[in-house]
Scaffold this active site. Structure first.
Site, short mmCIF file in Angstrom:
data_model
loop_
_atom_site.label_atom_id
_atom_site.label_comp_id
_atom_site.label_asym_id
_atom_site.label_seq_id
_atom_site.Cartn_x
_atom_site.Cartn_y
_atom_site.Cartn_z
N HIS A 37 0.84 -1.20 0.00
CA HIS A 37 0.00 0.00 0.00
C HIS A 37 0.88 1.25 0.00
O HIS A 37 0.58 2.22 -0.69
CB HIS A 37 -0.91 0.02 1.22
CG HIS A 37 -1.86 -1.13 1.28
ND1 HIS A 37 -2.77 -1.29 2.31
CD2 HIS A 37 -2.07 -2.18 0.46
CE1 HIS A 37 -3.47 -2.40 2.11
NE2 HIS A 37 -3.04 -2.95 1.00
N ASP A 133 -6.40 5.15 1.16
CA ASP A 133 -6.27 3.95 0.36
C ASP A 133 -7.36 2.95 0.71
O ASP A 133 -8.26 3.22 1.51
CB ASP A 133 -4.85 3.38 0.39
CG ASP A 133 -4.53 2.50 1.58
OD1 ASP A 133 -5.38 2.35 2.47
OD2 ASP A 133 -3.42 1.94 1.61
N HIS A 381 3.37 -14.56 -6.76
CA HIS A 381 2.12 -14.72 -6.02
C HIS A 381 1.00 -13.86 -6.60
O HIS A 381 -0.13 -13.93 -6.14
CB HIS A 381 2.34 -14.36 -4.55
CG HIS A 381 2.71 -12.91 -4.33
ND1 HIS A 381 3.68 -12.27 -5.07
CD2 HIS A 381 2.22 -11.98 -3.47
CE1 HIS A 381 3.78 -11.01 -4.66
NE2 HIS A 381 2.90 -10.82 -3.70
N TRP A 384 -0.44 -7.29 -6.75
CA TRP A 384 -0.57 -6.36 -7.88
C TRP A 384 0.68 -5.53 -8.11
O TRP A 384 1.06 -5.24 -9.26
CB TRP A 384 -1.80 -5.46 -7.71
CG TRP A 384 -2.12 -4.71 -8.96
CD1 TRP A 384 -2.16 -3.36 -9.12
CD2 TRP A 384 -2.45 -5.26 -10.24
NE1 TRP A 384 -2.48 -3.03 -10.41
CE2 TRP A 384 -2.68 -4.18 -11.13
CE3 TRP A 384 -2.58 -6.56 -10.73
CZ2 TRP A 384 -3.03 -4.37 -12.47
CZ3 TRP A 384 -2.93 -6.76 -12.06
CH2 TRP A 384 -3.14 -5.66 -12.92
N ALA A 404 -5.42 -12.58 -0.34
CA ALA A 404 -5.99 -11.29 -0.73
C ALA A 404 -6.70 -11.42 -2.07
O ALA A 404 -7.51 -12.32 -2.26
CB ALA A 404 -4.92 -10.20 -0.73
N GLU A 405 -6.37 -10.54 -3.03
CA GLU A 405 -7.03 -10.60 -4.34
C GLU A 405 -6.18 -11.35 -5.36
O GLU A 405 -6.44 -11.32 -6.56
CB GLU A 405 -7.32 -9.17 -4.83
CG GLU A 405 -6.25 -8.47 -5.63
CD GLU A 405 -5.01 -8.03 -4.86
OE1 GLU A 405 -4.28 -7.18 -5.38
OE2 GLU A 405 -4.76 -8.55 -3.75
N GLN A 406 -5.15 -12.08 -4.88
CA GLN A 406 -4.18 -12.67 -5.80
C GLN A 406 -4.78 -13.75 -6.69
O GLN A 406 -4.38 -13.90 -7.85
CB GLN A 406 -2.99 -13.21 -4.99
CG GLN A 406 -2.20 -12.10 -4.31
CD GLN A 406 -1.31 -12.60 -3.20
OE1 GLN A 406 -1.06 -13.81 -3.07
NE2 GLN A 406 -0.82 -11.69 -2.37
#
Length: 486
Positions: A37, A133, A381, A384, A404-406
């Site tokens: 982040h 964020d 992984h 982003w 997470a969003e991986q």
């Protein structure tokens, strides 16, 4: 539009007199914990300073005050300063609370202190906007209380993930069971269909408090004046087209990426892994890293080692001790390996692969490795930041998502834009070896992936140039900040 010193020519001040009008525009940015982040927000701040003459204050949380973060903040240019919020008590939360819950609670409980800090910044600077964020949307309450006129959200992930967040309140009502049990993939406007088990990890258990937090954030995002996203159109053409169209009740969306660490990071001294890369043929090495926060279960770690050996490819592997005693995001707040990771590798592996591989513990200068001419692939992984770094340096990917969003990212990269080959779910050594060979040698889909990544590398670079899509989007945002002051 910028004048010669990067400032907008149309500013009339904010009502605080000529001195305030002459001061550089100032932006306060709230950074929820995690280097993933902090780095893109800091890069956004640096770009605002360099191209638009703005100053920024990064507001960080006490829980994220690691040595790595302190060193990073100290390296920023004078126009980008930082302030740490005071600690808040999270001792009432259950042991094992999800990282997303911890971050969300810490933000919500920091609103009073943040309000005071923003009021002080308004007194001392020409504060034109507040940017939170993705887990910090509750801080909009603080910004409003402090009288900050413009509230923006910075989304460090991609347009697919943002689309999901924006639709979460309606999905919460429409999907009665768990996402992982969906019979059909989740279809969102413009997005690659996402199989239920690959949907954002914090949404996979509706009984977990972090699920409700995600729905809450999705609703709260709509309070933003606009949303800045660390992505670019060519990587996600479907959602980019949809989100560019105005929609009632939805903030405007500005893709301003890729925002990656521009200085390539790391120390200036000699680095053994870079010296090793210097001795390897061009595009011959696959770089293996699971980001600053990821760790594998011991069995998968062994299969990965044997798969790399079986592939016959040169490799550079950043290895950490396994995650069996915790979660795959065990290292989120601290990237150091908890135990000696070499003890978990197959017996004799390091010796057998000495001529073709290098295993390093805990950390490597990822940007420098990806930028190196010997690097030809990246087993990642799918965090982003790592994806964007890979695309900027034109490195095709082998996708091995963890948390997470991986998993969503892996679907988008492999089934959507075609920039990666995903390791099958079984994670067996033969399938790992096959995926690595396919990307490195251009077998099967490998050639298509390599060509697509080269295309995306070019598009990313063009977007950041003067007049490019990302540069124009950020310039439009700055003009809103500076030309609409009261």
């Amino acid at each position: 539009m910028e004048n010669g010193n990067g400032a907008s020519p149309c500013c009339n001040g904010n009502g605080n007199g000529a001195a305030a009008a002459a001061a550089p525009p100032h932006v306060a940015m709230l950074v929820t914990p995690g280097m993933g982040h902090l780095i893109p927000l800091a890069e956004l701040a640096k770009r605002l300073a360099r191209r638009h003459g703005a100053a920024a204050t990064l507001l960080t949380f006490a829980s994220a005050a690691s040595a790595t973060q302190r060193a990073f903040l100290a390296s920023l240019p004078p126009a980008v300063t930082s302030l740490a919020l005071p600690p808040v008590d999270l001792s009432d939360l259950p042991r094992g609370a999800a990282i997303e819950t911890l971050m969300s609670e810490e933000c919500a409980r920091s609103v009073p202190a943040l309000t005071d800090i923003l009021r002080d910044l308004r007194r001392r600077t020409r504060l034109v906007a507040f940017v939170a964020d993705l887990f910090g949307a509750d801080s909009f309450d603080a910004a409003r209380a402090a009288g900050v006129a413009r509230l923006y959200l910075f989304f460090p992930s991609n347009l697919h993930a943002l689309t999901l967040f924006l639709h979460l309140p309606e999905l919460d009502a429409a999907v009665p069971g768990e996402f992982r049990d969906l019979a059909e993939p989740l279809r969102l406007p413009g997005c690659v269909p996402i199989p239920g088990p690959d949907v954002l990890m914090p949404l996979q258990d509706k009984s977990n408090p972090c699920y409700r937090w995600m729905v809450h954030h999705g609703a709260k995002y709509r309070e933003a004046d606009a949303i800045l996203v660390n992505s670019f159109d060519a990587a996600e053409p479907g959602p980019a087209k949809i989100l560019r169209q105005p929609a009632p009740g939805r903030p405007a969306v500005f893709p301003v990426g890729p925002l990656i660490q521009a200085d390539r990071g790391g120390s200036d001294g000699p680095c053994p892994c870079l010296e090793w890369l210097d001795r390897q043929p061009a595009r011959s090495v696959i770089f293996v890293s699971f980001g600053s926060g990821g760790a594998l279960p011991a069995e998968q770690m062994r299969e990965l080692a044997l798969g790399l050996e079986l592939s016959g490819q040169r490799f550079l592997w950043v290895v950490r001790s396994p995650s069996d005693e915790g979660a795959v995001n065990d290292n989120y707040y601290d990237a150091e390996s908890k135990k000696d990771p070499f003890a978990y590798l197959p017996e004799g592996f390091v010796d057998r692969t000495r001529d073709v591989g290098l295993v390093v513990p805990s950390w490597a200068p990822q940007i420098k490795v990806l930028a190196h001419g010997a690097t030809g692939g990246f087993l990642t992984h799918c965090g982003w930041n790592s994806v964007l770094e890979s695309l900027v340096y034109g490195v095709p990917m082998v996708a091995w998502p963890l948390y997470a969003e991986q998993r969503q990212n892996a679907v988008m990269l492999s089934e959507g834009v075609g920039a990666a080959i995903r390791v099958p779910e079984s994670k067996g050594r033969e399938k790992i070896a096959a995926a690595v060979r396919e990307v490195m040698e251009g077998e099967g889909r490998g050639a298509t992936v390599r060509a697509k990544v080269a295309e995306l590398q070019k598009a990313a670079a063009e977007g950041l140039q003067e007049g490019g899509a990302a540069a124009a989007a950020l310039a439009e945002v700055v003009e809103k900040w500076t030309c609409e002051e009261n």
